[in-house]
Structure formats: C-alpha cells, structure tokens
Design an enzyme around this catalytic site. Structure first.
Site, PDB file in Angstrom:
ATOM      1  N   GLY A   1       2.853  -3.170  -3.827  1.00  0.00           N
ATOM      2  CA  GLY A   1       2.925  -4.120  -3.005  1.00  0.00           C
ATOM      3  C   GLY A   1       3.707  -3.884  -1.663  1.00  0.00           C
ATOM      4  CB  THR A   2       6.629  -1.868  -0.704  1.00  0.00           C
ATOM      5  OG1 THR A   2       7.115  -1.564   0.606  1.00  0.00           O
ATOM      6  CG2 THR A   2       6.670  -1.161  -1.841  1.00  0.00           C
ATOM      7  CB  SER A   3       4.007  -1.846   4.277  1.00  0.00           C
ATOM      8  OG  SER A   3       5.092  -2.174   4.820  1.00  0.00           O
TER       9      SER A   3
ATOM     10  CG  ASP B   1       9.892 -13.638  -4.243  1.00  0.00           C
ATOM     11  OD1 ASP B   1      10.265 -13.145  -5.517  1.00  0.00           O
ATOM     12  OD2 ASP B   1       9.076 -13.071  -3.677  1.00  0.00           O
TER      13      ASP B   1
ATOM     14  CD  GLN C   1      10.884  -2.775   0.265  1.00  0.00           C
ATOM     15  OE1 GLN C   1      10.923  -2.870   1.726  1.00  0.00           O
ATOM     16  NE2 GLN C   1       9.989  -2.202  -0.441  1.00  0.00           N
ATOM     17  CG  ASN C   2       9.417  -9.113  -2.696  1.00  0.00           C
ATOM     18  OD1 ASN C   2       9.024  -8.471  -1.647  1.00  0.00           O
ATOM     19  ND2 ASN C   2       8.532  -9.330  -3.746  1.00  0.00           N
TER      20      ASN C   2
ATOM     21  NE  ARG D   1       9.041 -18.833   4.988  1.00  0.00           N
ATOM     22  CZ  ARG D   1       9.027 -19.713   5.774  1.00  0.00           C
ATOM     23  NH1 ARG D   1       9.564 -19.350   7.021  1.00  0.00           N
ATOM     24  NH2 ARG D   1       7.989 -20.317   5.884  1.00  0.00           N
TER      25      ARG D   1
ATOM     26  CG  HIS E   1      15.379  -5.756   2.150  1.00  0.00           C
ATOM     27  ND1 HIS E   1      14.088  -5.799   2.446  1.00  0.00           N
ATOM     28  CD2 HIS E   1      16.196  -4.690   2.124  1.00  0.00           C
ATOM     29  CE1 HIS E   1      14.200  -4.319   2.836  1.00  0.00           C
ATOM     30  NE2 HIS E   1      15.131  -3.701   2.619  1.00  0.00           N
TER      31      HIS E   1
ATOM     32  CE1 TYR F   1      15.284 -15.427   5.778  1.00  0.00           C
ATOM     33  CE2 TYR F   1      16.294 -15.741   7.828  1.00  0.00           C
ATOM     34  CZ  TYR F   1      15.933 -14.755   6.954  1.00  0.00           C
ATOM     35  OH  TYR F   1      15.609 -13.561   7.456  1.00  0.00           O
TER      36      TYR F   1
HETATM   37  P1  OAD Z   1       4.829  -5.654   4.067  1.00  0.00           P
HETATM   38  O1  OAD Z   1       4.323  -6.835   4.427  1.00  0.00           O
HETATM   39  O2  OAD Z   1       5.307  -4.428   4.932  1.00  0.00           O
HETATM   40  O3  OAD Z   1       3.600  -4.806   2.979  1.00  0.00           O
HETATM   41  C1  OAD Z   1       3.132  -5.556   2.124  1.00  0.00           C
HETATM   42  C2  OAD Z   1       2.114  -4.599   1.283  1.00  0.00           C
HETATM   43  O4  OAD Z   1       1.501  -5.327   0.148  1.00  0.00           O
HETATM   44  C3  OAD Z   1       1.146  -4.033   2.038  1.00  0.00           C
HETATM   45  O5  OAD Z   1       1.100  -2.804   2.032  1.00  0.00           O
HETATM   46  C4  OAD Z   1      -0.135  -4.700   1.379  1.00  0.00           C
HETATM   47  O6  OAD Z   1      -1.310  -3.808   1.675  1.00  0.00           O
HETATM   48  C5  OAD Z   1       0.054  -4.889   0.233  1.00  0.00           C
HETATM   49  N1  OAD Z   1      -0.493  -6.133  -0.497  1.00  0.00           N
HETATM   50  C6  OAD Z   1      -0.976  -7.142   0.103  1.00  0.00           C
HETATM   51  N2  OAD Z   1      -1.635  -8.230  -0.995  1.00  0.00           N
HETATM   52  C7  OAD Z   1      -1.371  -7.478  -2.226  1.00  0.00           C
HETATM   53  C8  OAD Z   1      -1.497  -7.652  -3.586  1.00  0.00           C
HETATM   54  N3  OAD Z   1      -2.336  -8.848  -3.785  1.00  0.00           N
HETATM   55  N4  OAD Z   1      -1.287  -6.903  -4.389  1.00  0.00           N
HETATM   56  C9  OAD Z   1      -0.557  -5.542  -4.080  1.00  0.00           C
HETATM   57  N5  OAD Z   1      -0.285  -5.330  -2.765  1.00  0.00           N
HETATM   58  C10 OAD Z   1      -0.542  -6.212  -1.704  1.00  0.00           C
HETATM   59  O7  OAD Z   1       5.963  -6.118   2.847  1.00  0.00           O
HETATM   60  P2  OAD Z   1       7.125  -4.991   2.464  1.00  0.00           P
HETATM   61  O8  OAD Z   1       6.916  -3.720   2.304  1.00  0.00           O
HETATM   62  O9  OAD Z   1       7.801  -5.780   1.218  1.00  0.00           O
HETATM   63  O10 OAD Z   1      12.677  -7.036   5.079  1.00  0.00           O
HETATM   64  O11 OAD Z   1       8.411  -5.186   3.750  1.00  0.00           O
HETATM   65  C11 OAD Z   1       9.511  -4.589   3.700  1.00  0.00           C
HETATM   66  C12 OAD Z   1      10.651  -5.610   4.261  1.00  0.00           C
HETATM   67  O12 OAD Z   1      10.266  -5.849   5.651  1.00  0.00           O
HETATM   68  C13 OAD Z   1      10.942  -6.603   3.728  1.00  0.00           C
HETATM   69  O13 OAD Z   1      11.671  -6.770   2.592  1.00  0.00           O
HETATM   70  C14 OAD Z   1      11.322  -7.687   4.934  1.00  0.00           C
HETATM   71  C15 OAD Z   1      10.409  -7.033   5.935  1.00  0.00           C
HETATM   72  O14 OAD Z   1      10.991  -7.115   7.280  1.00  0.00           O
HETATM   73  C16 OAD Z   1      13.716  -8.075   5.240  1.00  0.00           C
HETATM   74  O15 OAD Z   1      13.606  -9.079   5.056  1.00  0.00           O
HETATM   75  C17 OAD Z   1      14.955  -7.334   5.493  1.00  0.00           C
END
Ligand code: OAD
Length: 229
Positions: free
Chosen positions: A170-172, A89, A86-87, A56, A104, A53
């Site tokens: 930008g979240t999966s 940063d 969820q970020n 990071r 988070h 961390y």
């Molecule tokens: P993910 O890495 O699971 O998903 C990121 C998403 O962003 C994907 O759907 C990509 O397609 C999309 N993406 C990539 N580049 C992009 C761009 N330039 N513009 C828009 N979208 C883009 O990340 P999170 O969903 O944030 O938890 O992950 C959720 C949680 O899982 C995080 O908070 C973290 C992780 O484990 C903890 O640390 C507790």
C-alpha cells in the site's frame, strides 16, 4: 529464524477508513499538502497546521486496525519481523505488532520546534498554540514534513539489507528516501508487493506482484508464508 521486513504506506490503512495521500483530487483531506505539511506552512500559519493534525489525530483514534494489520502480527510466531511504515497512524501497534519504525513520524507525538530530540506523547487529542517544550519553544507535530530530512532512514536501511523477505504494502513508492529502500535488499531476497495499483516492474524473478487490496491479500500471503516455513 528468517528476517521479514514489511514496508507499509497509506494503502494498508485505507480499509480502516483513513484516506491515502495520492487520491484522484490531488488534495489531502481538502488541503494542498503545501498548506499543511511543510516547514513553510508551519512558519506561515501554525494554527492551521495544528488544527489539521488535530483532525487527523481525532480521526485516527476513531478507527481500528484492519485484517491486514492484524494478519501481520501472526508472522512474529515464526519470523523476525520488522515493520517500517511511512504511516503516522498507530494501527500496526494497536494490532499488536511489536517492532514498528515510523519513517515519517507519529500522529500521537509532539516535538520541540527547536530540538528535534525532545519528543512527547500527546495524551489529549488537541495540540494548541502556546503548548511548549521544556526549553520554552512551541511544540509542533512529530511529523516529517515535505522538504525535511528523514533521520530514521539510517536505521531502516540495515533492516532491509539483512532481510530474507520484503513485503511492500500500500505505498505508491513515490516519496524518497523511503522509495529507495528496496535498492538495499540482497539479490536473493524474495519481494512481494501488495497494491491494487502496483506500478512495480515484474521482470525480476524474485518479485511477486499481488494486485489486490491489503485486507484480502495480506492474510492470504501470511498464511502461505507460515505454511511454507
Ligand atoms: P500514497 O497515497 O502515495 O499511496 C497509497 C498506495 O496505496 C497507492 O499505491 C494505492 O494504490 C494503494 N492502495 C489504496 N488502497 C489500498 C488497499 N486497500 N490495499 C492496498 N493498497 C492500497 O501513500 P504513501 O505511499 O504512503 O508523507 O505516501 C507516502 C508519503 O507521502 C506519506 O507517508 C506522506 C505522503 O506525503 C508524509 O506525510 C511525510
């Protein structure tokens, strides 16, 4: 004023140079998440977790908010805006957004390992073994790890319930409880999803899927919402 809730994940910070979590190699910055982001990892090797961390934190402090973070700030002129991210940063805050909730945790905070309410700002970039809270316990990053509860979700749900517009960027949407937040929106709420790899289902009439990068799509959507307000 209408209420806009913005749910963001790692994808909004990708164009600032921070890697997303679910890249093709299944690793997070060369580590398995179970080695660095679980209570078990902390119990097994706290030094490794702190070093991970610390890296990071250093990386995040070196990058800048991008066009997507900056555009969202403009919405505050005509809407009540809450960002639920969820970020870990602080790019939304550095861009100038005034209401940001971190589901988070935050990379720039530490917390007591025996009392989760004792939270401190990290002034220097480094956390070390031996850094203690006021009760004398080792400080850990103020991050919600896999397997831990997400207390902020209770405050996020009412925001989504009262939203007129939700923008998901930008979240999966794979990690619960964050991924379940949309279930609390009203049937009339307009939902937008900005993600080049969106997996949302587009049957719903009030859901618009924009398969583009945040740095391109967010400024365009913000302009449209401001013009139509
Ligand atoms: P993910 O890495 O699971 O998903 C990121 C998403 O962003 C994907 O759907 C990509 O397609 C999309 N993406 C990539 N580049 C992009 C761009 N330039 N513009 C828009 N979208 C883009 O990340 P999170 O969903 O944030 O938890 O992950 C959720 C949680 O899982 C995080 O908070 C973290 C992780 O484990 C903890 O640390 C507790």
């Amino acid at each position: 004023m209408k209420n806009i809730i913005i749910l963001t994940g790692a994808g909004i910070s990708a164009e600032s140079g921070i890697k997303t979590f679910r890249g093709s190699d299944g690793l997070w910055e060369n580590h398995k998440v179970t080695d660095v982001a679980t209570p078990e990892a902390w119990a097994r090797d706290p030094d490794l977790v702190l070093r991970f961390y610390n890296e990071r934190r250093k990386q995040i402090r070196e990058v800048l908010p991008n066009k997507a973070h900056l555009a969202l700030v403009q919405l505050e002129k005509y809407f009540n805006v809450d960002i639920v991210t969820q970020n870990i940063d602080d790019l939304h805050e550095r861009a100038g957004s005034s209401q940001v909730m971190h589901l988070h945790g935050e990379i720039n905070q530490s917390r007591s390992s025996i009392d989760e309410n004792l939270i401190y700002d990290i002034v220097n970039a480094e956390m070390k073994i031996g850094d203690q809270c006021e009760l004398g316990s080792q400080l850990r990053p103020n991050i919600v790890w896999f397997g831990e509860s997400v207390p902020m979700i209770e405050q996020a749900i009412p925001l989504v319930e009262k939203a007129d517009i939700v923008i998901v960027i930008g979240t999966s949407m794979q990690v619960y409880p964050a991924a379940g937040l949309l279930d609390f929106s009203k049937p009339t709420t307009q939902i937008y999803n900005i993600d080049p790899n969106s997996v949302m289902q587009s049957q719903q009439k009030n859901l618009s899927i924009i398969k583009q990068k945040a740095g391109v799509a967010v400024p365009l959507l913000v302009r449209e919402l401001l013009n139509n307000n």
